[in-house]
Motif scaffolding. Structure first.
Motif, short mmCIF file in Angstrom:
data_model
loop_
_atom_site.label_atom_id
_atom_site.label_comp_id
_atom_site.label_asym_id
_atom_site.label_seq_id
_atom_site.Cartn_x
_atom_site.Cartn_y
_atom_site.Cartn_z
N ALA A 95 0.83 -1.21 0.00
CA ALA A 95 0.00 0.00 0.00
C ALA A 95 0.87 1.26 0.00
N LEU A 96 1.95 1.23 0.77
CA LEU A 96 2.86 2.38 0.79
C LEU A 96 3.47 2.59 -0.58
N GLY A 97 3.81 1.49 -1.27
CA GLY A 97 4.38 1.60 -2.61
C GLY A 97 3.42 2.26 -3.59
N PHE A 98 2.14 1.87 -3.53
CA PHE A 98 1.15 2.51 -4.40
C PHE A 98 1.03 4.00 -4.09
N TRP A 154 12.68 5.85 -3.29
CA TRP A 154 12.39 4.59 -3.96
C TRP A 154 13.47 3.54 -3.70
N ARG A 155 14.72 3.96 -3.69
CA ARG A 155 15.79 3.00 -3.41
C ARG A 155 15.63 2.41 -2.02
N ARG A 156 15.31 3.23 -1.06
CA ARG A 156 15.14 2.73 0.31
C ARG A 156 13.88 1.88 0.44
N TYR A 157 12.86 2.23 -0.34
CA TYR A 157 11.63 1.43 -0.33
C TYR A 157 11.90 0.02 -0.86
N TRP A 158 12.57 -0.08 -2.00
CA TRP A 158 12.82 -1.39 -2.59
C TRP A 158 13.80 -2.21 -1.75
N GLY A 200 7.49 9.63 -5.66
CA GLY A 200 8.56 9.72 -4.67
C GLY A 200 9.92 9.95 -5.30
N SER A 201 10.84 10.48 -4.53
CA SER A 201 12.19 10.77 -5.02
C SER A 201 12.97 9.49 -5.27
N ALA A 254 13.82 8.86 5.06
CA ALA A 254 13.66 9.40 3.71
C ALA A 254 12.32 10.09 3.53
N CYS A 255 11.35 9.79 4.38
CA CYS A 255 10.02 10.40 4.28
C CYS A 255 9.91 11.68 5.11
N ARG A 256 11.00 12.08 5.71
CA ARG A 256 11.01 13.26 6.56
C ARG A 256 12.28 14.06 6.29
#
Length: 322
Positions: A233-236, A248-252, A243-244, A298-300
């Motif tokens: 859900a966060l990815g969507f 995205w790198r930290r998300y994956w 996103g920057s 990364a979100c802050r």
């Protein structure tokens, strides 16, 4: 010389050295959790049967005519690694105090490192003195997880500023991240309960949690699926908000670590919980927490890191001739 004056005279480290020290704290917190698992799967939890000494009357392992010294050295080695991590934590505090400008947030995060090591030592001592009862072993592991999170925040704070926090994603996604953190805590707690009911007690004589492992493993798996769903859900959400690249790198990275951890857990369950996979699962838990904290930062945004300030030299006036 007063303590404040002594602290003010500490030489500031180069930025690269500061990062290296903070990274050492991150790695150390993960490694100490894994070595704790080594103690457990080798049944060395009571290799040092007392605390703070290893054996009555000795701080170091002594010869045992029945069991030798292997279990003692495994447990003692884990204790020594904790001492080394305490040194790293103290060095982080000195690094934060010596930085120019000195930043309150960095000092507070750095101070959490040695304080956490001391707290872990106390919990570890209680665990040994209680004979490795599962309700003391579980907090010993769980205490490492917030320390991993805080060490990542410390590492990232060196490249952040001190401006008021500005979200880099919409606030609903921040709320989703906060909910993820709660589910992660529950997931870790469930994992400790599975271990408490499983075969690796840390010592052959220690009673286990009298709850079916299958039930606890199912709860653990359900929480993992919930956690994965929240990550999707966060990815969507990030996709919609563009996103920057850093985000995205930290998300994956988080996605990859969680999937690998889930795979290890399933193989571990199907193969009867072999010791090597237990170590991999504990390592995975630490990496999931670290990756989660990495994405959290990364979100802050707190603005750019302040420039290093060169401490002016103190002029010493020559005494006037008499």
């Amino acid at each position: 010389m007063s303590l404040k004056a002594w602290i003010d005279r500490l030489p500031a480290l180069p930025r690269r050295a500061e990062r290296g020290l903070a990274l050492a704290a991150v790695i150390g917190q993960v490694v100490i959790a894994v070595t704790g698992a080594v103690v457990r799967v080798t049944s060395s939890g009571l290799g040092c049967p007392t605390w703070p000494q290893c054996a009555p009357g000795s701080l170091v392992p002594i010869a045992d005519p029945l069991e030798g010294q292997l279990h003692q050295w495994i447990e003692f080695g884990n204790r020594m690694l904790g001492g080394l991590l305490g040194v790293v934590g103290a060095a982080c505090v000195l690094m934060a105090l010596a930085a120019r400008p000195r930043r309150r947030r960095v000092v507070v995060l750095a101070a959490m490192m040695p304080m956490g090591v001391v707290a872990q030592a106390v919990i570890g001592g209680m665990t040994v003195l209680a004979g490795l009862q599962w309700w003391t072993v579980a907090p010993h592991f769980l205490a490492s997880m917030p320390l991993i999170w805080l060490s990542v925040l410390l590492y990232r704070s060196l490249d952040e500023g001190d401006e008021p926090l500005r979200p880099t994603v919409p606030r609903p996604l921040l709320h989703l991240q906060a909910a993820q953190a709660v589910v992660l805590v529950l997931l870790l707690i469930a994992g400790t309960l599975v271990t408490a009911a499983g075969p690796h007690s840390g010592d052959r004589r220690t009673p286990r949690l009298d709850v079916p492992v299958e039930l606890l493993a199912q709860i653990h798996a359900d929480l993992l699926f919930l956690f994965l769903g929240m990550i999707v859900a966060l990815g969507f959400g990030l996709r919609i908000t563009s996103g920057s690249p850093v985000l995205w790198r930290r998300y994956w990275l988080l996605v990859a670590v969680v999937l690998a951890q889930g795979a290890i857990g399933m193989i571990q369950y199907w193969t009867g919980v072999p010791a090597l996979l237990v170590l991999g699962h504990v390592l995975g838990a630490g990496l999931v927490v670290a990756a989660g904290a990495n994405l959290w930062t990364a979100c802050r945004d707190r603005g750019p890191a302040p420039r290093a300030v060169t401490q002016p030299a103190t002029d010493h006036a020559e005494p006037a001739p008499v």
